[in-house]
Design a protein around this motif. Structure first.
Motif, mmCIF file in Angstrom:
data_model
loop_
_atom_site.group_PDB
_atom_site.id
_atom_site.type_symbol
_atom_site.label_atom_id
_atom_site.label_comp_id
_atom_site.label_asym_id
_atom_site.label_seq_id
_atom_site.Cartn_x
_atom_site.Cartn_y
_atom_site.Cartn_z
ATOM 1 N N THR A 286 37.397 34.287 46.432
ATOM 2 C CA THR A 286 37.221 34.881 45.188
ATOM 3 C C THR A 286 37.876 36.332 45.244
ATOM 4 O O THR A 286 38.839 36.565 44.379
ATOM 5 N N ARG B 2 38.842 28.396 50.017
ATOM 6 C CA ARG B 2 38.441 27.484 48.783
ATOM 7 C C ARG B 2 37.975 25.865 49.143
ATOM 8 O O ARG B 2 37.074 25.350 48.837
ATOM 9 N N ASP C 27 31.569 25.176 40.993
ATOM 10 C CA ASP C 27 32.203 25.618 39.796
ATOM 11 C C ASP C 27 31.307 26.881 39.126
ATOM 12 O O ASP C 27 31.994 27.890 39.019
ATOM 13 N N ARG D 135 31.612 29.734 41.447
ATOM 14 C CA ARG D 135 32.780 30.188 41.230
ATOM 15 C C ARG D 135 33.019 31.402 39.912
ATOM 16 O O ARG D 135 33.458 32.312 40.117
ATOM 17 N N ILE D 136 32.606 30.763 39.128
ATOM 18 C CA ILE D 136 32.692 31.429 37.744
ATOM 19 C C ILE D 136 31.756 32.643 37.714
ATOM 20 O O ILE D 136 32.191 33.629 37.267
ATOM 21 N N VAL E 161 33.597 35.064 40.209
ATOM 22 C CA VAL E 161 34.970 35.559 39.616
ATOM 23 C C VAL E 161 34.539 36.436 38.451
ATOM 24 O O VAL E 161 35.223 37.752 38.244
ATOM 25 N N LEU F 61 40.052 35.645 34.772
ATOM 26 C CA LEU F 61 38.813 35.840 34.192
ATOM 27 C C LEU F 61 38.598 34.682 33.159
ATOM 28 O O LEU F 61 37.776 33.830 33.037
ATOM 29 N N ASN G 112 40.534 32.153 32.344
ATOM 30 C CA ASN G 112 40.596 30.922 32.808
ATOM 31 C C ASN G 112 39.164 30.353 33.477
ATOM 32 O O ASN G 112 38.900 29.209 33.070
ATOM 33 N N GLN G 113 38.568 31.062 33.923
ATOM 34 C CA GLN G 113 37.192 30.722 34.541
ATOM 35 C C GLN G 113 36.205 30.859 33.361
ATOM 36 O O GLN G 113 35.651 29.587 33.349
ATOM 37 N N ALA H 91 36.176 27.672 31.606
ATOM 38 C CA ALA H 91 35.198 26.472 32.138
ATOM 39 C C ALA H 91 33.821 26.631 31.974
ATOM 40 O O ALA H 91 33.140 25.503 32.546
#
Ligand code: DGT
Ligand code: MG
Length: 603
Positions: A43, A87, A150, A153-154, A157, A299, A301-302, A305
């Motif tokens: 990240t 990743r 996921d 990661r979110i 990030v 950001l 983008n994340q 999700a």
């Protein structure tokens, strides 16, 4: 920490309150930890290019040489490779671990389902268990693997991105994230809804699986009663309900994603407007502005999700609960821990003041029966009298609610279960065969058996006669649950299986009811030889079968009302004598009817 047991070693079945899934996650904490570190590094690597771009843009304005521009480009390329590698590694490790956990849970579930007792299966539905062991287990794997990656990661990030943005410009960051409270509110709304809807979907799926399973298993009954159309209609209705529930789930499941898109889009718009003004007014450098927008895009983008991931986490939670529900059920019949009984097992059985109640209804009370080693005792009684229940206590299909059952003077609850069940060969009332060859079926539990043993078992059970007519003899495959065999053949295969065990105690629970009288007599005669010195408990309705027993115990109204040999009981002229006379009468009438029919046909 509680280390999870290695798959392959027996687990203490379902300690109440323990969370098996959490235990496994903790067990693999280093693998998860490694994955997370890689994720954090990836990240950071993904957020560095904007910083490089910021420098490049600012340098461009001041006029730079081509080769330093190439250096910036090279740096970005290297960062991309580093990020990709990290990743890939984190996803591999975490997904791999989730598959390991799935494998262990599946193993645990199978083991646990084997450990659960008769009582559990009285209430459990096969389809529901199947659905939990497949669909729910998959959902658990997904949440502990890809979804976990996921989510992390979110989170990473999000935190890192916001820090970077704050570092560049605090005011602009606050403007960019003005919609965050709305997001949090929306998330909690969707969270509860997704959970409820998913629970409904999984319940309906269990129901559907159950229906299909029953219809397929009971296809003979369905066809015999011409209920195909009715079954199809009712299945279609259940399926329609499933569709409705799945659609409602999809509504919430997919709803958050586009809403997040609109919100983050609006945030970006605000930043462009306000930030643009700042650049024009000289409050912010061009490079900073570009970098800020770049990070914001990552950001956004994340964040888009988030909805998806929240939903996935919700599905996972429900699935974890459903899997844990099964794992947490404590079997009511547990392995005995007392001193092991003396070997070899002699086969003396004693029921003392035994009572049994099912859901508060007493089926047996105050039953006292002593069976000396080597004796043959017959249990006699009307249908529903409690014969199966009483005999089942010996192998602990259930435990008595009062009193005790002893084998060789030791309470069966003290016995190690495997030894107990090895010592008692139990032929159940309903013969169950597996879709395998006859050989595999009768050697069930004794794969090492030799030819002589097969010969003996098939000879005594009179299965040998049928084997000649079957295409491949012992190797004949008999279809699911033995559909290709007759009722009597199935019963004799089940008897042969029990004889293979050569156990000191044999229980025949109405095990010859579908066998004709003559064959039955031959079987009992043969049994007399092999059972010499061994204990036999015989449950039967035909008095012709019963008379050979040393002792008959007549069960009525939940207790033993008469006992003695056939002759003694006839002399006593009680319940048994009445049953005997009724059977004789019935036989005589049947015979007379047959004679009349024959006479009438001949005239
Ligand atoms: P049969 O085989 O028709 O000659 O009858 P028995 O004498 O073998 O009867 P049995 O022992 O199967 O059942 C006695 C009673 O207990 C009958 O009313 C059904 C009930 N019962 C048996 N097993 C269970 C069980 O697992 N749960 C509940 N709730 N009731 C049971
Ligand atoms: Mg029965």
């Amino acid at each position: 920490m509680t280390s999870a047991p290695e798959a392959g070693t027996p687990l203490p079945p379902g300690r109440a309150g323990s969370n098996r899934i959490l235990q496994y996650v903790l067990h693999y904490r280093w693998r998860y930890g490694g994955g997370m570190v890689a994720l954090i590094l990836a990240t950071i690597a993904s957020l560095l290019p904007p910083v490089v771009i910021q420098r490049a843009v600012d340098d461009l304005r001041d006029g730079i040489a081509m080769d330093s521009l190439a250096q910036y480009a090279g740096l970005i390329a290297i960062l991309a490779v580093v990020e990709g590698t990290l990743r890939y590694y984190s996803r591999m490790v975490v997904s791999g671990t989730s598959r390991m956990i799935e494998y262990r849970l599946r193993d645990d579930l199978a083991r646990h389902l084997m450990a659960l007792d008769h009582n559990y299966y009285v209430h459990a539905r096969t389809g529901d268990l199947m659905s939990r062991a497949t669909n729910d287990l998959q959902a658990v794997r997904d949440v502990l693997g890809p979804s976990l990656v996921d989510m992390s990661r979110i989170l990473v990030v999000g935190v890192a991105g916001i820090l970077f943005m704050l570092f560049i410009d605090v005011r602009l960051t606050l403007i960019a994230l003005v919609y965050l409270p709305v997001v949090i509110g929306l998330m909690s709304f969707f969270e509860t809804n997704v959970e409820h809807r998913f629970m409904e979907v999984q319940e309906q799926l269990s129901h559907l699986t159950d229906r299909s399973q029953e219809n397929i298993a009971g296809i003979r009954a369905v066809k015999a009663y011409a209920q195909e159309d009715a079954e199809i209609a009712s299945f279609a209705q259940a399926n329609e309900e499933m569709r409705g529930r799945a659609m409602r789930l999809a509504l919430y499941h997919s709803g958050l994603f586009p809403i997040m898109g609109v919100l983050t889009g609006a945030g970006t718009l605000l930043v462009l407007w306000v930030g643009g003004h700042d650049v024009v007014a000289g409050r912010m450098s061009m490079g900073e502005f570009v970098a800020f927008n770049f990070i914001l895009a990552v950001l956004a983008n994340q964040l888009m999700a988030v909805g998806w991931v929240v939903a996935m986490a919700q599905l996972g939670t429900v699935a974890i609960r459903r899997v844990n529900e099964v794992l947490r059920t404590v079997p009511s019949v547990l392995d005995g821990t007392g001193t092991p009984p003396p070997l070899p097992v002699r086969g003396e059985v004693e029921f003392t003041n035994v009572s049994v109640a099912f859901e508060g209804r007493e089926v047996l009370h105050d039953v006292n029966l002593r069976i000396p080693a080597g004796a043959t005792v017959a249990l006699v009684g009307g249908t529903g009298a409690g014969k199966t229940t009483l005999a089942g206590l010996l192998v602990r299909l259930s435990d008595p609610t009062g009193g005790s059952v002893c084998l060789d003077g030791v309470d069966v609850r003290e016995w190690p279960l495997p030894l107990l069940r090895d010592s008692v060969a139990f032929v159940p009332q309903e013969a169950f065969l597996f879709s395998d060859s006859i050989r595999e079926n009768i050697s069930y539990g004794r794969p090492e058996a030799g030819d002589a043993e097969y010969d003996l078992a098939t000879r005594i059970s009179r299965l040998s006669n049928d084997l000649k007519d079957l295409t491949d003899g012992l190797e004949t495959t008999i279809g699911e649950r033995g559909v290709t065999l007759s009722g009597g053949q199935k019963q004799r295969a089940a008897l042969a299986r029990a004889l293979m065990k050569q156990a000191p105690v044999l229980v025949l629970d109405d095990a010859l009811s579908h066998v004709d009288t003559q064959t039955e007599e031959q079987i009992l005669e043969g049994l007399n030889d092999v059972m010499a010195g061994r204990t036999t408990i015989l449950i039967a309705h035909r008095t012709s079968t019963l008379r050979s027993a040393d002792l008959l115990a007549i069960i009525e109204g939940g207790t033993i009302v008469e006992r003695g040999s056939h002759d003694e009981l006839l002399a006593a002229d009680g319940v048994y004598a009445r049953i005997y006379r009724e059977q004789l009468d019935a036989e005589r009438r049947a015979q007379e009817q047959a004679d009349i029919d024959l006479g009438g046909g001949g005239a």
